[in-house]
Design a protein around this motif. Sequence first.
Motif, PDB file in Angstrom:
ATOM      1  N   ALA A  50      47.725   3.285 -13.193  1.00  0.00           N
ATOM      2  CA  ALA A  50      47.762   3.502 -14.638  1.00  0.00           C
ATOM      3  C   ALA A  50      49.178   3.898 -15.042  1.00  0.00           C
ATOM      4  O   ALA A  50      49.616   5.021 -14.820  1.00  0.00           O
ATOM      5  CB  ALA A  50      46.762   4.589 -15.035  1.00  0.00           C
ATOM      6  N   MET A  51      49.884   2.962 -15.654  1.00  0.00           N
ATOM      7  CA  MET A  51      51.287   3.163 -16.017  1.00  0.00           C
ATOM      8  C   MET A  51      51.511   4.396 -16.885  1.00  0.00           C
ATOM      9  O   MET A  51      52.568   5.018 -16.840  1.00  0.00           O
ATOM     10  CB  MET A  51      51.795   1.930 -16.765  1.00  0.00           C
ATOM     11  CG  MET A  51      52.070   0.738 -15.885  1.00  0.00           C
ATOM     12  SD  MET A  51      53.694   0.857 -15.116  1.00  0.00           S
ATOM     13  CE  MET A  51      54.769   0.491 -16.509  1.00  0.00           C
ATOM     14  N   TYR A  93      45.043  -5.409 -19.060  1.00  0.00           N
ATOM     15  CA  TYR A  93      45.307  -4.757 -20.344  1.00  0.00           C
ATOM     16  C   TYR A  93      44.079  -3.915 -20.645  1.00  0.00           C
ATOM     17  O   TYR A  93      43.103  -4.389 -21.200  1.00  0.00           O
ATOM     18  CB  TYR A  93      45.551  -5.822 -21.408  1.00  0.00           C
ATOM     19  CG  TYR A  93      46.022  -5.330 -22.764  1.00  0.00           C
ATOM     20  CD1 TYR A  93      46.292  -3.998 -23.036  1.00  0.00           C
ATOM     21  CD2 TYR A  93      46.208  -6.249 -23.807  1.00  0.00           C
ATOM     22  CE1 TYR A  93      46.726  -3.580 -24.269  1.00  0.00           C
ATOM     23  CE2 TYR A  93      46.642  -5.843 -25.059  1.00  0.00           C
ATOM     24  CZ  TYR A  93      46.893  -4.508 -25.287  1.00  0.00           C
ATOM     25  OH  TYR A  93      47.325  -4.090 -26.535  1.00  0.00           O
ATOM     26  N   ALA A  94      44.142  -2.634 -20.260  1.00  0.00           N
ATOM     27  CA  ALA A  94      42.950  -1.799 -20.201  1.00  0.00           C
ATOM     28  C   ALA A  94      42.795  -0.840 -21.374  1.00  0.00           C
ATOM     29  O   ALA A  94      42.011   0.097 -21.295  1.00  0.00           O
ATOM     30  CB  ALA A  94      42.925  -1.020 -18.893  1.00  0.00           C
ATOM     31  N   TYR A 116      37.123  -3.629 -23.091  1.00  0.00           N
ATOM     32  CA  TYR A 116      36.745  -3.428 -24.496  1.00  0.00           C
ATOM     33  C   TYR A 116      35.527  -2.524 -24.559  1.00  0.00           C
ATOM     34  O   TYR A 116      34.847  -2.313 -23.556  1.00  0.00           O
ATOM     35  CB  TYR A 116      36.445  -4.774 -25.168  1.00  0.00           C
ATOM     36  CG  TYR A 116      35.123  -5.411 -24.749  1.00  0.00           C
ATOM     37  CD1 TYR A 116      34.016  -5.383 -25.598  1.00  0.00           C
ATOM     38  CD2 TYR A 116      34.980  -6.039 -23.508  1.00  0.00           C
ATOM     39  CE1 TYR A 116      32.800  -5.974 -25.235  1.00  0.00           C
ATOM     40  CE2 TYR A 116      33.781  -6.624 -23.137  1.00  0.00           C
ATOM     41  CZ  TYR A 116      32.698  -6.584 -23.988  1.00  0.00           C
ATOM     42  OH  TYR A 116      31.501  -7.152 -23.626  1.00  0.00           O
ATOM     43  N   ASP A 117      35.259  -1.975 -25.748  1.00  0.00           N
ATOM     44  CA  ASP A 117      34.063  -1.144 -25.905  1.00  0.00           C
ATOM     45  C   ASP A 117      33.455  -1.258 -27.303  1.00  0.00           C
ATOM     46  O   ASP A 117      32.648  -0.410 -27.698  1.00  0.00           O
ATOM     47  CB  ASP A 117      34.349   0.325 -25.569  1.00  0.00           C
ATOM     48  CG  ASP A 117      35.344   0.984 -26.521  1.00  0.00           C
ATOM     49  OD1 ASP A 117      35.811   0.314 -27.467  1.00  0.00           O
ATOM     50  OD2 ASP A 117      35.659   2.177 -26.324  1.00  0.00           O
ATOM     51  N   SER A 118      33.830  -2.325 -28.048  1.00  0.00           N
ATOM     52  CA  SER A 118      33.301  -2.474 -29.407  1.00  0.00           C
ATOM     53  C   SER A 118      33.234  -3.952 -29.793  1.00  0.00           C
ATOM     54  O   SER A 118      33.930  -4.796 -29.208  1.00  0.00           O
ATOM     55  CB  SER A 118      34.187  -1.739 -30.414  1.00  0.00           C
ATOM     56  OG  SER A 118      35.470  -2.340 -30.466  1.00  0.00           O
ATOM     57  N   SER A 254      39.984   0.140  -9.302  1.00  0.00           N
ATOM     58  CA  SER A 254      40.158   1.507  -9.762  1.00  0.00           C
ATOM     59  C   SER A 254      41.441   1.576 -10.571  1.00  0.00           C
ATOM     60  O   SER A 254      42.275   0.666 -10.513  1.00  0.00           O
ATOM     61  CB  SER A 254      40.225   2.489  -8.580  1.00  0.00           C
ATOM     62  OG  SER A 254      41.389   2.239  -7.798  1.00  0.00           O
ATOM     63  N   GLU A 255      41.612   2.679 -11.327  1.00  0.00           N
ATOM     64  CA  GLU A 255      42.776   2.837 -12.203  1.00  0.00           C
ATOM     65  C   GLU A 255      43.387   4.236 -12.049  1.00  0.00           C
ATOM     66  O   GLU A 255      43.527   4.971 -13.027  1.00  0.00           O
ATOM     67  CB  GLU A 255      42.376   2.605 -13.667  1.00  0.00           C
ATOM     68  CG  GLU A 255      41.781   1.245 -13.959  1.00  0.00           C
ATOM     69  CD  GLU A 255      41.184   1.173 -15.355  1.00  0.00           C
ATOM     70  OE1 GLU A 255      41.397   2.116 -16.147  1.00  0.00           O
ATOM     71  OE2 GLU A 255      40.492   0.189 -15.658  1.00  0.00           O
TER      72      GLU A 255
END
Length: 394
Positions: A50-51, A93-94, A116-118, A254-255
């Motif tokens: 995770a940048m 692209y998280a 995405y979540d929507s 994983s992130e």
Amino acid sequence: MNAQIRLTEEETKALAKEHGTPLLVVSTKRVTENYQYLKRKLPRVEVHYAMKANPDEHIVRTLADLGSCFDVASAGEMEALTAMGIAAARIVYANPVKTAEGLETAKRLGIHRFTYDSASEVDKMAAVIPGGEVLLRVRVENPEALVDLNKKFGASVGEALELLRRARDKGLCVKGLCFHVGSQSATADAYVRALKQCRDLFDLAAEEGMHLTTLDIGGGFPIPINGQDINLDEMTETIQKYVDELFPDTELWSEPGRFLCGTAVQLITQVIGVKNRDEQVWYFLDEGVYGSFSGIFFDHWNYEFVYFKDGEQHPATFAGPSCDSLDILYRGHNAPALEEGDLILVPDCGAYTSASATTFNGFAKAKSIVWETENTKSYTVLKNEQRHFIADAV
């Protein structure tokens, strides 16, 4: 878990003399060890760094050379990785809510994996990158996490199937699910709950003809500081047990962010002023909350201060160099008598520090160098000796 790395007094003084302060000292050796630990304990899981935790080029290039993939949240992070020669196929692209610029940049660079979540996010992605591969982010309840990311992101279980259908019907390639248990989660409990929840959703999706193939278990792996009782071996072994049991044939991602970089950086800062106010001594440092100590506010973090002076300790206030009265690190922290020019070492200062630092008031960001040390101390030993932990955050 690996022992803590810590500069000696001699090393600290030598580096400060050569490079000045404030100074961030990066150990790429520790980054490598942290990455290898995860790969050893969770061998089926593909790591996506995770940048946002720390985009330092030394860290990113080390992980890239090790074979890591990357989790990005913006056009800027995509551009930075591409400039380093990292292929689009290694980037996801998280960010569950993407900007128009971010989607256009992803399209131009060939990045085709998203979360995405929507419902509105589905329409945005389908319009710009038809056929893009997507993971639905689901909400995980974990109030014990240091930072509960599920307050902002994640679809509820009740709306998950409809969102999967919508992505499929809009022409996106529905690959699977993702979750994040929250930052600095001290046990595997939330992971186990999330894995069981996702297994149910995988099965329900299969009943509707959607055969999910990928599960992203997020980040949240803790680093063993601030006195937390953490058994990382037990934690990762439990996660591995459940992914093998519940997802034997699933591609796993994983992130991690903090886990890879948090213990790999030390900060050297210097006392630049001493004064007495309200019957308490104040120590002004050349780094503050607008710099590498930004994690005090943004990451709810208490930093360990290591002094190279003995003597009786008294409550003191520590402040940063800016002219903003908000720039106070800690009040009532016991410290030995310090003088202008004294150095303070801050171990385990790699996550959400320089990443959120600014140049407010014209102060430059701390310089970053790579330097390795063989000086280590066991976390177990440190828990049993007097540690200079900050007591009361402002």
